[in-house]
Design an enzyme around this catalytic site. Structure first.
Site, short mmCIF file in Angstrom:
data_model
loop_
_atom_site.label_atom_id
_atom_site.label_comp_id
_atom_site.label_asym_id
_atom_site.label_seq_id
_atom_site.Cartn_x
_atom_site.Cartn_y
_atom_site.Cartn_z
N ASN A 197 -3.12 6.60 16.55
CA ASN A 197 -1.85 6.34 15.87
C ASN A 197 -1.36 7.65 15.28
O ASN A 197 -2.08 8.30 14.51
CB ASN A 197 -2.11 5.28 14.78
CG ASN A 197 -0.88 4.93 13.98
OD1 ASN A 197 -0.45 5.69 13.11
ND2 ASN A 197 -0.29 3.78 14.28
N CYS A 214 8.09 7.11 9.63
CA CYS A 214 7.91 8.21 8.70
C CYS A 214 9.26 8.87 8.48
O CYS A 214 10.15 8.80 9.30
CB CYS A 214 6.94 9.26 9.22
SG CYS A 214 5.94 8.73 10.59
N ASN A 220 0.82 -1.20 0.00
CA ASN A 220 0.00 0.00 0.00
C ASN A 220 0.85 1.25 0.00
O ASN A 220 1.98 1.27 0.49
CB ASN A 220 -1.00 -0.01 1.16
CG ASN A 220 -0.43 0.59 2.43
OD1 ASN A 220 -0.31 1.83 2.57
ND2 ASN A 220 -0.05 -0.27 3.36
N ASN A 262 3.91 6.11 15.51
CA ASN A 262 4.37 5.49 14.27
C ASN A 262 5.65 6.17 13.82
O ASN A 262 5.63 7.27 13.27
CB ASN A 262 3.27 5.63 13.21
CG ASN A 262 3.70 5.10 11.87
OD1 ASN A 262 4.73 4.44 11.75
ND2 ASN A 262 2.90 5.37 10.86
N GLY A 308 -0.05 -10.09 9.00
CA GLY A 308 -0.62 -11.26 8.33
C GLY A 308 -1.55 -12.10 9.16
O GLY A 308 -1.84 -13.24 8.78
C1 LIG Z 1 -3.78 0.15 3.75
C2 LIG Z 1 -2.92 0.19 4.99
C3 LIG Z 1 -2.77 1.38 5.67
C4 LIG Z 1 -1.98 1.44 6.82
N1 LIG Z 1 -1.85 2.62 7.49
C5 LIG Z 1 -1.13 2.67 8.64
C6 LIG Z 1 -1.04 3.84 9.41
O1 LIG Z 1 -1.66 4.86 9.07
N2 LIG Z 1 -0.29 3.85 10.54
C7 LIG Z 1 0.38 2.73 10.95
O2 LIG Z 1 1.06 2.77 11.97
N3 LIG Z 1 0.30 1.57 10.25
C8 LIG Z 1 -0.43 1.52 9.12
N4 LIG Z 1 -0.52 0.33 8.42
C9 LIG Z 1 0.20 -0.84 8.90
C10 LIG Z 1 -0.74 -1.79 9.68
O3 LIG Z 1 -1.24 -1.15 10.82
C11 LIG Z 1 0.02 -3.08 10.07
O4 LIG Z 1 1.13 -2.72 10.88
C12 LIG Z 1 0.54 -3.84 8.88
O5 LIG Z 1 -0.38 -3.76 7.82
C13 LIG Z 1 0.83 -5.31 9.20
O6 LIG Z 1 -0.31 -5.99 9.60
P1 LIG Z 1 -1.26 -6.85 8.59
O7 LIG Z 1 -0.36 -7.76 7.82
O8 LIG Z 1 -2.24 -7.53 9.47
O9 LIG Z 1 -1.90 -5.86 7.68
C14 LIG Z 1 -1.31 0.28 7.26
C15 LIG Z 1 -1.48 -0.92 6.57
C16 LIG Z 1 -2.27 -0.98 5.44
C17 LIG Z 1 -2.41 -2.28 4.73
#
Ligand SMILES: Cc1cc2nc3c(=O)[nH]c(=O)nc-3n(C[C@H](O)[C@H](O)[C@H](O)COP(=O)(O)O)c2cc1C
Ligand SMILES: Cc1cc2nc3c(=O)[nH]c(=O)nc-3n(C[C@H](O)[C@H](O)[C@H](O)COP(=O)(O)OP(=O)(O)OC[C@H]3O[C@@H](n4cnc5c(N)ncnc54)[C@H](O)[C@@H]3O)c2cc1C
Ligand SMILES: Cc1cc2nc3c(=O)[nH]c(=O)nc-3n(C[C@H](O)[C@H](O)[C@H](O)COP(=O)(O)OP(=O)(O)OC[C@H]3O[C@@H](n4cnc5c(N)ncnc54)[C@H](O)[C@@H]3O)c2cc1C
Ligand SMILES: Cc1cc2nc3c(=O)[nH]c(=O)nc-3n(C[C@H](O)[C@H](O)[C@H](O)COP(=O)(O)O)c2cc1C
Ligand code: FES
Ligand code: FES
Lengths: 266, 312, 312, 266
Positions: C108, C139, C78, C136, C253
């Site tokens: 967050n 960045c 993403n 977070n 995941g």
């Molecule tokens: C579309 C999308 C947007 C995300 N936006 C943020 C965000 O704004 N802040 C953040 O700390 N992590 C963000 N993440 C990371 C997720 O919170 C998570 O750490 C990461 O996707 C791994 O978990 P998952 O495999 O279950 O998705 C985002 C992930 C995705 C897929």
């Protein structure tokens, strides 16, 4: 050159809930080359997950119908998908792979086949070939219970002497197939034992045969990636003069001399 | 496509050092292709650009206990533990087989100390049919409490320059993805005299057996490979392409020609196929055919025209 | 299972700081759950342990151009670019909705400088219905040529301690997987006063459009999430568990209860579900149900009994 | 609470090589809630890859047969799998999703539907509902060539005035459907235009309608992850007083007022 064969699922037969026989139409070259105790490496979904192929013993070959049958239990992701597969689906098959049971040539010979649970799968094909060679064959099958017992009819149809035992005695003898073997090995001449099933059972068979001085072969399972001997994923420990070394279940095996196998402690 | 439209050359940069010339850019990845024997039953090994043999160590190694393979979602974690016959047996028993083919042989070497790398390089350089060394720095440094060489840029430079002095063969340094900044590690390999870098090696990973409530692998961690890691591998090839000028051999999840083209566009001069072989025993040639198809569709004379082309 | 057998507490370590008490260990991952409205149509938000809201920045952000999503093998990359309404609008327009639920709210926050993190922390601490801050640090630091904070352990400590001074809310530092040694970064977060760490954020990755011969994403790189990265995430949770004593929120995941159990056995006190929501809008509650089933099957009184249990 | 519905593929109809109509038996709740221009988010394999759902416009709803139909072209991994799917396979469906075409209430009203290629998919369902409401409906369909033209019979069966154009003139008018619209808009009263197809075509429709002062709605496509408005993956640029802002194709869309859409430069 060897190659991947494409198979088409013709139908599946439910042996019991969670155990199926899949009949696949495929290429004659594969069918003709197959030997008892060998396996095929199946790509369940031609693309996508699960990524790896899955190894299955050759359960039956039908040269007339041009089919290979696999007998499998649902244990995880891949077999769960297989159980839902519909007739007409294409699968990718490499095989026959590995080294199977050493079919004896001389005829005044008695081979006992000991199967535990799904381990019965390769024994049907083996029995068929033994019978073709007019070798006296006995099969001893062990299952958890009646509900999960199977293949009795298939073996009997081949004219093979068939014993069943179940852990709870709900069909056949109560107990383990090794107990039947133990008795038989003392009371009649057995020239070779081929076994496939849980490692603990095969270990027992190895001990019984070792004590009785009867040659035995076991069919081992290890997690496989390539199935052809390249990845070194599937090694088993084999005794040698110096101590032991690893051999590949997919290439030197899955069938090994029972006396040479160092079983896992379990 | 030109005749030789697929030929790729990794020039020996240092004085007196050999070039590595591949008939085509497809290489069988180390550790996934044994010493070629098994897949020789499925494909004509002459069709490969090169074979990177199973990782070698000075003496034979038995490897890790099983399970050695764990399947994950579109990936596998392996913990083979560098089972190999050792350099001498490799030369004696495996090289005669490989020498039957025109395909280039890349000896992948894994040492636990600089000395081991140097010794292996010298020994392998005496063998005239070896065409390049791939220096696998993803091993623990026994002199530094098991820190993996690949994560320490200085050590990578040190090993590379030590190997450089020990051989006139082309040197490919195989980089680990498990670092913050792969570009800077690649730069050190380049500074040490590497003729090329290859990447990525497997990604450090694990799986847990929730029934037994312990790691599936006895060594706890293993290396993740396969399609799951392709997006990570591509990113790192891209980063390395922006960091060094030596050629890159790209790998990580390549299953077909299109995957290979992605790596080439990201900056890879050649590609390796690893896990793909397990899924499809003809993967290497299928990848090559896919590359050719793409070149035909795009009226390309030479594969070089694509290298790094996505950087614009 | 005991009543409250699922309740997990992240104690506020510093004097005068609040605890974060979750009714159960399942958290909706930031950026994958919006501000809860959309999934409230599919699940009862009260069933969640907490919601980590979409990453907030001081002012509204428009985010990146499309495509923002690339599917890869069992993963997605993403490049949303932190589209969000900014802190004020979040408080004004989204908090009233979230406050209807008992579920804990984790804000967050993403800053481009230490000052931005501090400002956001102060502002959010004035809002009584926010239960924790998730910092977070993935960045880019605009004062350091775009170097990502998370890859610099000192910066992670610096931000954490600055935020620590600015708030009495529990602080969760969200770690990036794109580092050589995540354990040492976690240690710095702990040293800076974090009450917990969450990991992993997405893995830096890319995809190439072979037809157009350029990166699919305009920003070239994006973040990989989903089942493909689970083995990497588990390994890093394991490593962090061996490095720090503060609680870990594990993610990467997770699609079902068994995945969550793997993370808990590896050392996570709570888990987050991200990409899983996209595939299955009831993923969060399905994960919770799966955890309960596992606890029942294993006759567990409290989920805590499993935390880190695979380390033996 | 909304939920995922399970569908069972009843059969597939090949429209032309690479384009299929999939008929899925599913829950009445889904069927009854569906509105023209809305879409469903389909999990092709209930487990495993492809990971994400795939969005498809609702092509047809049959309340009697309890089926939903999707019309799709094979363009990549997911649709390739769909094309090989056999009857009986289960799929997961969330929907109906998004905001569809604004069906007008007053009857003395003429709606023109402009479809390009696969963009015709949602227009059949739309036409059906317009006809039910006794609203005068014209459909103008554009295809590459005769081989890839389709649905003429379906629309005519509804009693809808149907125009076809193909780029090569192999059937219907030679040219683009926008040319037909251009002429028609000058010669007869059109109250609203609904369009779905390639963005370049919809852009043209927007311009034509804008010039003619006719209200128009377009159905946009963007890559989607969640399909429900949570991930912010599918944004499109919408004009506003201050300039423009992003809206979500899956929630505020996929149907937007043509005059407000800022099309990609292509
Ligand atoms: C579309 C999308 C947007 C995300 N936006 C943020 C965000 O704004 N802040 C953040 O700390 N992590 C963000 N993440 C990371 C997720 O919170 C998570 O750490 C990461 O996707 C791994 O978990 P998952 O495999 O279950 O998705 C985002 C992930 C995705 C897929
Ligand atoms: C030579 C050989 C012959 C076999 N013959 C049969 C047979 O005839 N009938 C039958 O039901 N099973 C047989 N098995 C076991 C069968 O391969 C596994 O049950 C099957 O791979 C499980 O796949 P899954 O995706 O359902 O399980 P998962 O647990 O999801 O599989 C994950 C991974 O583990 C591997 N794996 C899981 N269980 C085993 C196992 N017991 N042995 C080896 N690898 C395993 C899978 O191949 C896969 O790589 C055989 C195994 C081997 C090695
Ligand atoms: C609201 C909406 C309605 C749609 N209705 C239809 C329809 O009725 N018939 C039809 O044939 N197609 C329709 N599409 C396009 C359809 O979703 C894609 O063709 C399909 O997802 C391609 O999947 P794939 O796996 O074959 O392709 P791949 O290219 O392998 O897919 C990779 C990823 O890209 C996405 N993607 C690929 N193409 C498109 C596209 N054109 N639009 C959006 N996402 C895309 C996929 O969803 C997936 O996430 C619609 C798209 C949207 C957004
Ligand atoms: C089973 C296995 C064994 C491997 N052994 C080695 C090795 O000995 N030396 C090495 O440098 N890389 C080794 N690798 C890494 C591969 O060469 C390759 O870098 C990695 O697998 C990524 O490519 P892939 O995704 O195509 O497999 C091994 C990989 C696998 C899967
Ligand atoms: S499975 Fe690869 S060597 Fe046996
Ligand atoms: S697809 Fe997730 S917001 Fe539209």
């Amino acid at each position: 050159m060897k190659k991947e064969f494409i198979g088409e699922i013709l139908y599946q037969e439910m042996m019991y809930d969670g155990c199926y026989r899949m009949v696949i139409k495929t290429d004659e070259d594969l069918l003709k080359a197959s030997q008892p105790g060998q396996f095929v490496h199946l790509k369940i979904n031609q693309t996508g997950s699960p990524l790896l192929r899955r190894p299955f013993s050759i359960h039956r070959i039908d040269l007339e119908q041009k089919t290979i049958s696999l007998l499998y239990a649902v244990v995880g992701k891949g077999t769960r998908i297989m159980a839902m597969d519909l007739p007409g689906k294409k699968v990718g098959i490499i095989g026959p792979l590995g080294t199977g049971f050493p079919l004896p040539d001389p005829k005044p010979y008695h081979v006992a086949l000991i199967g535990g649970g799904l381990g019965a799968a390769p024994l049907l094909f083996t029995a068929e070939r033994l019978v073709e060679k007019e070798i006296k064959t006995t099969v001893i099958l062990g299952y958890a219970d009646k509900q999960r017992s199977m293949l009795e009819g298939d073996f009997k149809r081949l004219g093979v002497r068939t014993y069943i035992s179940t852990e709870d005695g709900s069909i056949g003898n109560r107990g383990y197939p090794t107990e039947v073997l133990q008795e038989m090995i003392l009371s009649e001449k057995i020239d070779a034992v081929f076994t496939c099933g849980p490692e603990i059972m095969m270990h027992k068979v190895a001990v019984i045969c070792g004590d009785a001085g009867v040659k035995a072969w076991v069919s081992l399972e290890e997690k496989m990636a390539c199935g052809v001997g390249a990845c070194l994923g599937c090694v088993v420990r084999i005794r040698d003069e110096g101590g032991s070394h690893y051999e590949k279940a997919c290439k030197e095996g899955p069938v090994f001399k029972a006396s040479e196998v160092i079983f896992h402690e379990n | 496509m030109k005749t030789n439209g697929l030929r790729v050359t990794i020039p020996g940069k240092s004085r007196g050092c050999k070039n590595l010339v591949l008939d085509n850019p497809v290489i069988a990845a180390s550790g996934t292709f044994g010493f070629g024997r098994e897949y020789a039953e499925y494909i004509d090994l002459n069709q490969l650009g090169a074979i990177a043999v199973k990782g070698l160590t000075p003496a034979a190694r038995e490897g890790n206990p099983t399970p050695r393979i764990v399947e994950t979602e579109m990936g596998i974690i392996n913990s083979i533990g560098l089972q190999n016959p050792g350099i001498e047996k490799f030369i004696e028993e495996e090289m005669p087989f490989l020498t039957q083919y025109n395909t280039k042989v890349i000896a992948n070497i894994s040492g636990n100390s600089v000395e081991e790398f140097v010794w292996m390089s010298q020994r392998l350089s005496m063998e005239k049919n070896i065409d390049a060394l791939e220096v696998n720095v993803s091993c623990p440094n026994i002199h530094r409490g098991g820190e993996v060489f690949a994560t320490n840029p200085e050590m990578v430079e040190l090993i590379t320059s030590a190997v450089r002095k020990a051989t006139d063969l082309p040197i490919i340094v195989k980089l680990s993805p498990n670092v913050t900044d792969i570009g800077s590690v690649a730069k050190r390999a380049e500074a040490g005299g590497a003729d090329a870098v290859s990447l990525i090696n497997t990604v450090l990973a694990m799986a847990i057996d929730i029934r037994q409530q312990r790691p599936v692998l006895k060594q706890v961690f293993g290396g993740l490979s396969g399609p799951a890691i392709k997006p990570i591998a591509l990113r790192q090839v891209w980063q390395v392409y922006q960091s060094v000028t030596i050629p890159i051999i790209g790998m990580g999840g390549i299953m077909d020609g299109n995957d290979a083209i992605e790596f080439i566009l990201a900056g890879a001069t050649a590609v390796s196929v690893g896990t793909g072989n397990f899924v499809n025993p003809t993967a290497c040639v299928d990848v090559l055919e896919g590359i050719k198809d793409y070149m035909k569709d795009h009226h390309l004379d030479h594969i070089n025209q694509l290298v790094g082309k996505a950087h614009r």
